[in-house]
Design a protein around this motif. Structure first.
Motif, mmCIF file in Angstrom:
data_model
loop_
_atom_site.group_PDB
_atom_site.id
_atom_site.type_symbol
_atom_site.label_atom_id
_atom_site.label_comp_id
_atom_site.label_asym_id
_atom_site.label_seq_id
_atom_site.Cartn_x
_atom_site.Cartn_y
_atom_site.Cartn_z
ATOM 1 N N GLY A 22 0.799 -1.213 0.000
ATOM 2 C CA GLY A 22 0.000 0.000 0.000
ATOM 3 C C GLY A 22 0.831 1.261 0.000
ATOM 4 N N GLY A 23 0.137 2.381 -0.049
ATOM 5 C CA GLY A 23 0.831 3.658 -0.117
ATOM 6 C C GLY A 23 -0.055 4.812 0.284
ATOM 7 N N SER A 24 0.569 5.953 0.472
ATOM 8 C CA SER A 24 -0.148 7.200 0.711
ATOM 9 C C SER A 24 0.345 8.199 -0.333
ATOM 10 C CB SER A 24 0.109 7.714 2.134
ATOM 11 O OG SER A 24 -0.625 8.893 2.380
ATOM 12 N N ASP A 25 0.015 7.915 -1.583
ATOM 13 C CA ASP A 25 0.639 8.593 -2.718
ATOM 14 C C ASP A 25 0.356 10.090 -2.754
ATOM 15 O OD1 ASP A 25 1.139 5.964 -3.302
ATOM 16 O OD2 ASP A 25 0.679 6.150 -5.425
ATOM 17 N N PRO A 26 1.416 10.904 -2.797
ATOM 18 C CA PRO A 26 1.235 12.348 -2.933
ATOM 19 C C PRO A 26 1.211 12.773 -4.398
ATOM 20 C CG PRO A 26 3.533 11.861 -2.525
ATOM 21 C CD PRO A 26 2.817 10.533 -2.542
ATOM 22 N N ALA A 27 0.488 13.837 -4.671
ATOM 23 C CA ALA A 27 0.542 14.521 -5.959
ATOM 24 C C ALA A 27 0.940 15.966 -5.687
ATOM 25 C CB ALA A 27 -0.812 14.474 -6.661
ATOM 26 N N ILE A 28 1.912 16.458 -6.442
ATOM 27 C CA ILE A 28 2.364 17.841 -6.304
ATOM 28 C C ILE A 28 1.896 18.621 -7.520
ATOM 29 C CG2 ILE A 28 4.368 19.360 -6.232
ATOM 30 C CD1 ILE A 28 5.868 17.107 -4.787
ATOM 31 N N VAL A 39 -2.678 15.825 -1.831
ATOM 32 C CA VAL A 39 -2.311 16.777 -2.883
ATOM 33 C C VAL A 39 -1.629 17.974 -2.239
ATOM 34 C CG1 VAL A 39 -3.086 18.210 -4.785
ATOM 35 C CG2 VAL A 39 -4.283 16.094 -4.279
ATOM 36 N N TYR A 40 -0.448 18.321 -2.750
ATOM 37 C CA TYR A 40 0.274 19.509 -2.318
ATOM 38 C C TYR A 40 0.251 20.498 -3.483
ATOM 39 C CZ TYR A 40 1.837 16.580 1.510
ATOM 40 O OH TYR A 40 1.867 15.758 2.617
ATOM 41 N N GLU A 74 9.020 22.665 -0.128
ATOM 42 C CA GLU A 74 8.036 22.340 0.903
ATOM 43 C C GLU A 74 7.147 21.191 0.454
ATOM 44 O OE1 GLU A 74 4.489 24.470 3.549
ATOM 45 O OE2 GLU A 74 5.630 25.645 2.083
ATOM 46 N N ALA A 75 6.801 21.163 -0.837
ATOM 47 C CA ALA A 75 5.947 20.096 -1.358
ATOM 48 C C ALA A 75 6.646 18.743 -1.254
ATOM 49 C CB ALA A 75 5.565 20.381 -2.812
ATOM 50 N N ILE A 76 7.895 18.675 -1.650
ATOM 51 C CA ILE A 76 8.622 17.411 -1.603
ATOM 52 C C ILE A 76 8.836 16.961 -0.158
ATOM 53 C CG2 ILE A 76 10.857 16.338 -2.086
ATOM 54 C CD1 ILE A 76 10.884 17.892 -4.741
ATOM 55 N N GLU A 77 9.113 17.923 0.716
ATOM 56 C CA GLU A 77 9.261 17.572 2.133
ATOM 57 C C GLU A 77 7.981 16.951 2.670
ATOM 58 O OE1 GLU A 77 10.350 19.642 6.447
ATOM 59 O OE2 GLU A 77 10.228 20.871 4.632
ATOM 60 N N GLY A 78 6.823 17.539 2.345
ATOM 61 C CA GLY A 78 5.553 16.978 2.786
ATOM 62 C C GLY A 78 5.270 15.629 2.142
ATOM 63 N N ASP A 137 13.859 13.311 -6.371
ATOM 64 C CA ASP A 137 13.780 13.481 -4.923
ATOM 65 C C ASP A 137 12.554 12.858 -4.267
ATOM 66 O OD1 ASP A 137 16.135 14.824 -5.128
ATOM 67 O OD2 ASP A 137 15.289 16.833 -4.876
ATOM 68 N N LEU A 138 11.519 12.538 -5.027
ATOM 69 C CA LEU A 138 10.348 11.904 -4.422
ATOM 70 C C LEU A 138 10.678 10.464 -4.055
ATOM 71 C CD1 LEU A 138 7.544 13.385 -6.688
ATOM 72 C CD2 LEU A 138 7.752 13.702 -4.206
ATOM 73 N N GLU A 139 10.374 10.093 -2.832
ATOM 74 C CA GLU A 139 10.687 8.751 -2.337
ATOM 75 C C GLU A 139 9.537 7.806 -2.684
ATOM 76 O OE1 GLU A 139 11.328 9.527 1.788
ATOM 77 O OE2 GLU A 139 13.298 10.444 1.469
ATOM 78 N N ALA A 140 9.610 7.209 -3.854
ATOM 79 C CA ALA A 140 8.533 6.360 -4.349
ATOM 80 C C ALA A 140 9.084 5.384 -5.373
ATOM 81 C CB ALA A 140 7.424 7.213 -4.976
ATOM 82 N N GLY A 141 8.466 4.228 -5.447
ATOM 83 C CA GLY A 141 8.861 3.246 -6.443
ATOM 84 C C GLY A 141 8.357 3.573 -7.827
ATOM 85 N N ILE A 142 7.332 4.422 -7.910
ATOM 86 C CA ILE A 142 6.747 4.844 -9.183
ATOM 87 C C ILE A 142 6.548 6.346 -9.119
ATOM 88 C CG2 ILE A 142 4.849 4.513 -10.822
ATOM 89 C CD1 ILE A 142 4.098 2.055 -8.895
ATOM 90 N N VAL A 143 7.035 7.074 -10.110
ATOM 91 C CA VAL A 143 6.804 8.512 -10.183
ATOM 92 C C VAL A 143 6.198 8.826 -11.543
ATOM 93 C CG1 VAL A 143 7.801 10.825 -10.086
ATOM 94 C CG2 VAL A 143 8.737 8.998 -8.638
#
Length: 471
Positions: free
Chosen positions: A247-253, A285-286, A391-395, A421-427
């Motif tokens: 699972g994940g808590s996927d962010p969108a910037i 969403v950021y 700030e978006a990437i930090e969040g 810089d996004l810590e994710a297996g899929i960007v």
């Protein structure tokens, strides 16, 4: 009642007990399946062991042809299978149809890789000829979740069988019916008995017995983090190969130079697809402050256009949550947020029969609010203002999840920064959610270990053996 597939035969549970399957839109029982337990797990593994030698000796091209024939049968039965998937899972018919077709596409993809299964040979002066073989692992177990039960079954079955392994597949207790029907299509396509076994029952007994069975060489599990940790612990004593997608808590910037119309449409689609019950769904969403008001207005407008209802209804864009636990969880989260965040739209059950919950968008969340820390597996979307990309990437990186992430921008520099810089297996860049079988799928950090999909997924269902020949 539908039965389990063990050793090419359709069978009841050894206990004689069954469990019902409920339509989440109507609460009506639409069928029942055997309530399998440890004895059934043992029988399925034994059947897979018995079929292993014969199946592994079948040429890879012929194994691929069996997958291709199954895919053709699935395509012939798309309408029937999709309707059954709607009834047990709840998603709209369009999404269910796409999922069943996606399963066929996955089998076709792996069938197309059948000619690539080969080792390597090299000659050396000191050691003679070195042969590197790729051999099947053996009996594999696939444990499938209820949110995308057909497509995820394909991710596990396709590479496992093409590589010459046999498999025991356990679908989720709330969504076993379509998977069992697809099992029948494998039989019709000529898959030998015991190569694919499908057993039904609860994870705490049937699943546990499969994961701990000493003859099982690999477990591929998709599910929530706590269960995944337990699977890893249970598999460790016998040194099983593991793939865990947790699972994940996927962010969108959304940057200030993004196409806001496109970004809003993509975020809404990426959050509320399958009622938000997707591991790679947009879950946070950021958005840059300079465009936040316009972006929120677009998201609100598009969210309120979504028609909620029974997945078989015309024009329905979002069905119910799949189960009572998920429904109650969304109500609790909404209640907790009501005193500390601002709701742009939604935030409540629909008041109709079924586990329906309105598509919800919230903003002005306090630091540390649950949707910013944990995975919310349902139709609640938090929108957070940020000043800049830093700030978006930090969040975005502030949780222990790392499955997927997206960045919406017209700037190549910003896109490259997000990908780096996004810590994710899929960007994703200017898109979110979907992933083709050609692309490896999996996460980092708490989102799991290993990858599914892609040509290298076959490596995860084989073991290399080195042979040195000097004559």
């Amino acid at each position: 009642m539908m039965k389990m597939l063990i050793g090419g035969a359709w069978t009841d549970a050894s206990s004689g007990r069954t469990m019902g399957v409920v339509n989440p839109a109507t609460w009506a029982e639409i069928g029942s399946v055997p309530l399998g337990g440890p004895e059934d797990a043992g029988a399925a593994v034994e059947a897979a062991e018995g079929a292993l030698a014969g199946w592994s000796e079948v040429p890879a091209l012929e194994r691929g042809r069996v997958l291709a024939r199954t895919a053709a049968l699935v395509r012939e039965e798309v309408g029937r299978l999709a309707a059954l998937l709607v009834a047990e899972q709840g998603k709209p018919l369009r999404e269910a149809t796409d999922e069943v077709r996606g399963f066929a596409h996955i089998l076709e993809y792996y069938a197309g890789l059948s000619s690539s299964l080969h080792g390597e040979t090299m000659a050396t002066k000191a050691y003679g000829r070195i042969v590197i073989e790729k051999r099947p692992l053996g009996v594999c177990v696939g444990i499938v979740p209820w949110n995308m039960p057909v497509i995820i079954a394909g991710w596990k079955i396709g590479p496992a069988l093409l590589a010459g392994n046999t498999m025991v597949l356990k679908p989720a207790s709330t969504t076993p019916l379509t998977t069992l029907e697809i099992g029948e299509l494998f039989v019709r396509a000529g898959l030998p008995p015991g190569v694919l076994n499908i057993v039904t029952g609860p994870g705490e007994s049937l699943g546990e017995a499969l994961v701990t069975h000493p003859a099982v060489r690999k477990v591929s599990f998709t599910g929530e983090v706590g269960t995944g940790r337990h699977v890893a612990e249970a598999a460790a004593p016998t040194m099983k190969h593991l793939t865990l997608e947790l699972g994940g808590s996927d962010p969108a910037i959304v940057c200030d130079d993004a196409d806001l119309e496109e970004a809003a449409a993509g975020v809404v689609r990426g959050r509320f697809y399958n009622c938000g019950q997707v591991c790679t769904a947009v879950k946070r969403v950021y958005v840059f402050s300079s465009v936040a008001d316009r972006f929120r207005a677009l998201v609100k407008e598009k969210t309120e256009r979504i028609v909620v209802g029974d997945g078989m209804g015309a024009g329905v864009g979002m069905g119910p949550l799949n189960n009572a636990a998920g429904y109650e969880r969304m109500q609790q989260i909404a209640d907790d947020l009501s005193g500390e965040a601002r709701f742009l739209t939604g935030g409540a059950a629909t008041g109709t029969k079924g586990w329906f919950f309105t598509p919800t968008v919230v903003t002005d969340l306090p630091a540390g609010a649950l949707p910013l820390r944990e995975e919310v597996f349902g139709p609640i979307l938090p929108v957070i203002e940020v000043h800049d990309l830093d700030e978006a990437i930090e969040g975005a990186n502030s949780t222990n999840y790392g499955l997927g992430a997206s960045i919406w921008t017209k700037s190549l520099e910003r896109a490259e920064r997000g990908c780096r810089d996004l810590e994710a297996g899929i960007v994703w860049v200017n898109q979110h959610l979907k992933i083709p079988p050609e692309a490896p799928f999996g996460g980092t950090k708490g989102s799991g270990i290993g990858r599914e999909n892609g040509p290298r997924s076959l490596d995860r269902y084989t073991e290399e053996r080195s042979i040195l020949i000097r004559l």
